[in-house]
Design a protein around this motif. Sequence first.
Motif, short mmCIF file in Angstrom:
data_model
loop_
_atom_site.label_atom_id
_atom_site.label_comp_id
_atom_site.label_asym_id
_atom_site.label_seq_id
_atom_site.Cartn_x
_atom_site.Cartn_y
_atom_site.Cartn_z
N LEU A 1 0.82 -1.20 0.00
CA LEU A 1 0.00 0.00 0.00
C LEU A 1 0.86 1.26 0.00
CD1 LEU A 1 -2.77 -1.09 2.54
CD2 LEU A 1 -2.94 -0.97 0.04
N ASP A 2 1.98 1.23 0.74
CA ASP A 2 2.89 2.37 0.73
C ASP A 2 3.46 2.60 -0.67
OD1 ASP A 2 2.54 2.85 3.43
OD2 ASP A 2 4.32 1.72 4.05
N GLU A 3 3.82 1.50 -1.33
CA GLU A 3 4.38 1.60 -2.69
C GLU A 3 3.35 2.18 -3.66
OE1 GLU A 3 6.29 -1.28 -6.17
OE2 GLU A 3 5.97 -2.06 -4.15
N LEU A 4 2.10 1.71 -3.56
CA LEU A 4 1.04 2.25 -4.41
C LEU A 4 0.85 3.74 -4.16
CD1 LEU A 4 -1.62 -0.60 -4.11
CD2 LEU A 4 -0.18 -0.11 -6.09
N ASP A 5 0.85 4.12 -2.88
CA ASP A 5 0.67 5.52 -2.51
C ASP A 5 1.80 6.39 -3.06
OD1 ASP A 5 -0.70 7.65 -0.97
OD2 ASP A 5 1.12 7.62 0.23
N ASN A 6 3.03 5.88 -2.95
CA ASN A 6 4.19 6.62 -3.44
C ASN A 6 4.15 6.82 -4.95
OD1 ASN A 6 5.28 6.83 -0.86
ND2 ASN A 6 6.53 4.98 -1.07
N ASN A 7 3.45 5.94 -5.64
CA ASN A 7 3.35 6.02 -7.10
C ASN A 7 2.02 6.63 -7.56
OD1 ASN A 7 5.82 4.59 -8.42
ND2 ASN A 7 5.24 3.23 -6.74
N GLY A 8 1.25 7.14 -6.60
CA GLY A 8 0.00 7.80 -6.94
C GLY A 8 -1.08 6.87 -7.46
N ILE A 9 -1.04 5.61 -7.02
CA ILE A 9 -2.00 4.61 -7.48
C ILE A 9 -3.01 4.33 -6.37
CG2 ILE A 9 -2.30 2.22 -8.28
CD1 ILE A 9 0.60 2.38 -9.34
N GLN A 10 -4.29 4.36 -6.70
CA GLN A 10 -5.33 4.10 -5.71
C GLN A 10 -5.51 2.59 -5.54
OE1 GLN A 10 -8.45 6.41 -7.62
NE2 GLN A 10 -8.24 8.00 -6.06
N PRO A 11 -5.41 2.08 -4.33
CA PRO A 11 -5.49 0.64 -4.09
C PRO A 11 -6.84 0.06 -4.52
CG PRO A 11 -4.60 1.76 -2.17
CD PRO A 11 -5.12 2.82 -3.08
N PHE A 12 -6.78 -1.13 -5.08
CA PHE A 12 -7.96 -1.89 -5.48
C PHE A 12 -7.76 -3.29 -4.90
CE2 PHE A 12 -10.32 -3.74 -9.44
CZ PHE A 12 -11.47 -3.89 -8.69
N LEU A 13 -8.48 -3.60 -3.81
CA LEU A 13 -8.26 -4.81 -3.05
C LEU A 13 -9.51 -5.70 -3.05
CD1 LEU A 13 -6.59 -3.15 0.09
CD2 LEU A 13 -5.41 -4.07 -1.93
N LEU A 14 -9.29 -6.99 -2.84
CA LEU A 14 -10.38 -7.94 -2.67
C LEU A 14 -10.22 -8.61 -1.32
CD1 LEU A 14 -12.78 -9.68 -3.67
CD2 LEU A 14 -11.10 -11.20 -4.73
N VAL A 15 -11.27 -8.60 -0.51
CA VAL A 15 -11.27 -9.27 0.79
C VAL A 15 -12.25 -10.43 0.72
CG1 VAL A 15 -11.75 -9.04 3.25
CG2 VAL A 15 -10.73 -7.12 1.99
N LEU A 16 -11.78 -11.64 1.03
CA LEU A 16 -12.62 -12.84 1.04
C LEU A 16 -12.80 -13.27 2.49
CD1 LEU A 16 -10.96 -14.78 -1.92
CD2 LEU A 16 -13.01 -13.33 -1.98
N ASP A 17 -14.00 -13.08 3.01
CA ASP A 17 -14.27 -13.32 4.42
C ASP A 17 -14.72 -14.77 4.64
OD1 ASP A 17 -14.71 -13.01 7.13
OD2 ASP A 17 -16.63 -12.01 6.88
N GLY A 18 -13.76 -15.69 4.66
CA GLY A 18 -14.07 -17.06 5.02
C GLY A 18 -14.48 -17.96 3.87
N VAL A 19 -13.97 -17.72 2.66
CA VAL A 19 -14.22 -18.64 1.54
C VAL A 19 -13.45 -19.93 1.80
CG1 VAL A 19 -13.83 -19.02 -0.93
CG2 VAL A 19 -14.68 -16.80 -0.12
N THR A 20 -14.15 -21.04 1.85
CA THR A 20 -13.52 -22.30 2.27
C THR A 20 -13.25 -23.28 1.12
OG1 THR A 20 -15.71 -23.25 2.74
CG2 THR A 20 -14.54 -22.20 4.57
N ASP A 21 -13.92 -23.12 0.01
CA ASP A 21 -13.76 -24.05 -1.11
C ASP A 21 -12.55 -23.63 -1.95
OD1 ASP A 21 -13.96 -25.26 -3.71
OD2 ASP A 21 -16.05 -25.73 -3.28
N PRO A 22 -11.54 -24.51 -2.10
CA PRO A 22 -10.35 -24.13 -2.88
C PRO A 22 -10.67 -23.82 -4.33
CG PRO A 22 -10.30 -26.47 -2.28
CD PRO A 22 -11.40 -25.85 -1.50
N HIS A 23 -11.70 -24.44 -4.89
CA HIS A 23 -12.08 -24.12 -6.27
C HIS A 23 -12.59 -22.67 -6.36
CE1 HIS A 23 -12.17 -28.54 -6.30
NE2 HIS A 23 -11.81 -28.42 -7.57
N ASN A 24 -13.37 -22.26 -5.37
CA ASN A 24 -13.85 -20.88 -5.35
C ASN A 24 -12.70 -19.91 -5.14
OD1 ASN A 24 -16.60 -21.30 -5.82
ND2 ASN A 24 -17.07 -21.58 -3.66
N LEU A 25 -11.78 -20.24 -4.25
CA LEU A 25 -10.64 -19.35 -4.03
C LEU A 25 -9.82 -19.22 -5.30
CD1 LEU A 25 -8.72 -17.63 -2.38
CD2 LEU A 25 -7.69 -19.73 -1.47
N GLY A 26 -9.56 -20.33 -5.97
CA GLY A 26 -8.79 -20.28 -7.22
C GLY A 26 -9.48 -19.43 -8.27
#
Length: 250
Positions: free
Chosen positions: A91-116
């Motif tokens: 995040l610090d690197e993105l900020d230093n380069n003027g890039i707005q973070p675009f993140l994905l949070v997966l709250d408890g996905v348990t199936d490895p096929h879904n995670l992949g």
Amino acid sequence: MAKTTIYGIHAVESALRNDPENIGTIWLEKNTRNDRLKKLQAQIAEVGGLKTTPADMEQLNKLSSTGRHQGVVAEYYKAKDYTENDLYDLLDELDNNGIQPFLLVLDGVTDPHNLGACLRTADGAGVHAVIAPKDNAASINPTVRKVASGAAEAVPFIAVTNLARTLDSLKERGIWLTGTSDKAKQTLYQADLKGSMALVMGAEGTGIRRLTEERCDFLISIPMCGQVSSLNVSVATGVCLYEALRQRQN
């Protein structure tokens, strides 16, 4: 340095392209007539210095613990596991380069096929990192790598001890949290998904947890016009990420 196994043409191609120094022995189907596998053999030869061993289908099935290896299995020495500190460095690197973070949070996905599948979509949509809890959630394994088709080697996957605390830290950095919920008062297409943001997706069936939902700045839903009430989490993630990408490119 932990050793694991990767299998499938896309997964091995990605490791060859992104991290060849951490590939060990590669087992290839004997006397293959598969043009894609022959092309992969040529790519391995171009990299040079890698050990290849011919193997029959029984050996490949045993090495991969599945019959879905597409004729190739490889040892892979993962150089590092991403930590929460790595997330903040990113995040610090993105900020230093003027890039707005675009993140994905997966709250408890348990199936490895879904995670992949989520990792593959995240890579395609330009997500900078995927965040998930360490406990009660899927982690990177050979099945995830196979389904991700190379995205597991390309997108930082950061497993954190306390997801709620991590979300608080993201908010302190000015990153807006947008969660998916059937309680939402606005749809995906009514939401503003530009700027520094993290999309929060819930677990299969149960959705995002209460503590996670309470930390979200906005809640959105995906319009459902048929008889089913919800989408598979990997499909829903794809729908949301690409709407965010559309908005962010305009």
